[in-house]
Write an enzyme that holds these catalytic residues in place. Structure first.
Site, short mmCIF file in Angstrom:
data_model
loop_
_atom_site.label_atom_id
_atom_site.label_comp_id
_atom_site.label_asym_id
_atom_site.label_seq_id
_atom_site.Cartn_x
_atom_site.Cartn_y
_atom_site.Cartn_z
N CYS A 235 0.81 -1.23 0.00
CA CYS A 235 0.00 0.00 0.00
C CYS A 235 0.84 1.28 0.00
O CYS A 235 0.40 2.31 -0.51
CB CYS A 235 -0.96 0.00 1.18
SG CYS A 235 -0.21 -0.39 2.75
N HIS B 251 -2.67 6.44 3.90
CA HIS B 251 -1.24 6.73 3.91
C HIS B 251 -0.98 8.04 3.13
O HIS B 251 -1.64 8.31 2.12
CB HIS B 251 -0.46 5.62 3.21
CG HIS B 251 -0.34 4.34 3.99
ND1 HIS B 251 -0.79 4.18 5.28
CD2 HIS B 251 0.21 3.13 3.64
CE1 HIS B 251 -0.52 2.94 5.70
NE2 HIS B 251 0.08 2.30 4.73
C1 2RA Z 1 1.81 -0.97 6.48
N1 2RA Z 1 2.21 -1.08 4.13
O1 2RA Z 1 1.32 0.15 6.36
C2 2RA Z 1 1.94 -1.85 5.30
C3 2RA Z 1 0.75 -2.73 5.15
N2 2RA Z 1 0.88 -3.62 4.05
O2 2RA Z 1 2.21 -1.42 7.53
#
Ligand code: 2RA
Length: 354
Positions: free
Chosen positions: A130, A260
């Site tokens: 991600c 994110h």
């Molecule tokens: C995280 N990218 O944010 C990782 C999850 N796959 O920890």
């Protein structure tokens, strides 16, 4: 005949978002949708597009007649079961880290390298992590026009990237510090959390996250690097098709539940103006440009969570670095960062089976 789609991990966090996405689609190309999960969840009823479906247990036979099987399960489950699905004739679209860097498994972001879905000798296609995914639609569009040369990234990663445990820990810590005047001397946040009976030792994060940021994401891999930082480097190179792309990433966990964010510093073959970058972003349907800093307009995770597009803002020409743009992106890590991209790959495959 319309293709048969299976969802493995239908009752998990990403599986649940996947079902939301399928339910929200105006139309779908599937003849049958089959929900698959662990034996513990078998028998559960879930309504998909108005039809009540019964979850079936993961088994080799569960893949019989399936054309495309999406996997939203931990690495070790995918590693075992995606090849079984492929043996039974399905294309496995896998959201785990089990196959991402294998040479004979394409790593696909439909906006950037959709053509790679055809190159799948093992019958497996991988979905990126991600963190990488949250910037890829924007970066891919710029690379296509201007030729990317170097990439420096800082991530601001939400706790849901670490699963339900991460979300529960953040809420518990926030309750522990709420209404208290902490964050004013070293250690007082830690003390307040511990005094409220919330364990920091058992947390998925190595330091308090309430009123804090933690420069560690994923597992420690040695030489100072965490797994999330190495994934950004390796996956960006593979998706963009630039094996020697210079990349440096610092991944940081922040007290955000979902979405994110990344601060991206990208160097191109030639000078790129902000206007040119805006035009490229505006032409990419899966991006939303929010870039009016004089009026406080830019993306933030609190405003992007639950959205399908990636939001882009703060686009600037770097003052001291030639041919370089700085910009900020926010993407829902459970949607474009996981379920949505996997589903979009499955949609790309659907015509092959229609
Ligand atoms: C995280 N990218 O944010 C990782 C999850 N796959 O920890």
């Amino acid at each position: 005949m319309a293709p048969v789609l299976a969802l493995v991990g239908a009752t998990g966090a990403v599986g649940t978002v996947m079902i939301d996405i399928i339910n929200a689609r105006e139309s779908v190309p599937w003849g049958e949708i089959r929900l698959i999960a662990s034996a513990r969840s078998a028998g559960k009823k879930i309504t998909v597009r108005g039809e009540e479906l019964t979850v079936v247990a993961l088994s080799p036979e569960a893949f019989d007649g399936v054309d495309i099987a999406m996997f939203d399960v931990p690495d070790e489950i995918s590693a075992e079961w995606a090849p079984i699905a492929a043996e039974r004739g399905a294309v496995a679209v896998d959201n785990s880290g089990a196959f991402r860097m294998d040479d004979d498994v394409p790593l696909v972001v439909p906006e950037v390298n959709a053509d790679k879905v055809a190159e799948r000798p093992r019958g497996i296609i991988s979905n990126p992590n991600c963190t990488t995914l949250s910037m890829m639609a924007a970066l891919g569009a710029l690379h296509h026009e201007f030729g990317l040369r170097e990439l420096v990234v800082a991530s601001y990663q939400a706790v849901s990237g670490a699963g339900k445990e991460g979300v529960d820990q953040l809420y518990a810590e926030l309750s522990a510090v709420a209404g208290k005047e902490v964050g004013v001397r070293a250690g007082d946040v830690r003390d307040a959390i511990t005094a409220a009976g919330v364990s920091i030792e058992d947390s998925p994060f190595p330091a308090p996250l309430a009123l804090n940021v933690v420069p560690s994401a994923g597992s420690y891999k040695g030489d100072g690097w965490y797994s999330e930082e190495l994934k950004v480097r390796n996956e960006s190179r593979k998706i963009l098709g630039i094996p020697d792309l210079k990349v440096s990433a610092t991944c940081v966990r922040v007290p955000v539940v979902t979405t994110h964010s990344l601060a991206v510093h990208a160097t191109f073959e030639r000078e790129v103006t902000v206007e040119e970058a805006h035009k490229v972003f505006a032409a990419q349907p899966s991006l939303v440009l929010q870039d009016d800093p004089a009026n406080g307009v830019f993306p933030t995770p609190a405003d992007v969570v639950g959205e399908e597009p990636t939001y882009v803002g703060r686009v600037r020409q770097a003052l001291d670095f030639p041919n370089t743009l700085d910009f900020f992106v926010c993407g829902d890590n459970l949607r474009k960062g996981a379920a949505l991209n996997t589903y979009e790959i499955a949609e790309k495959l659907a015509p092959e089976f229609s």
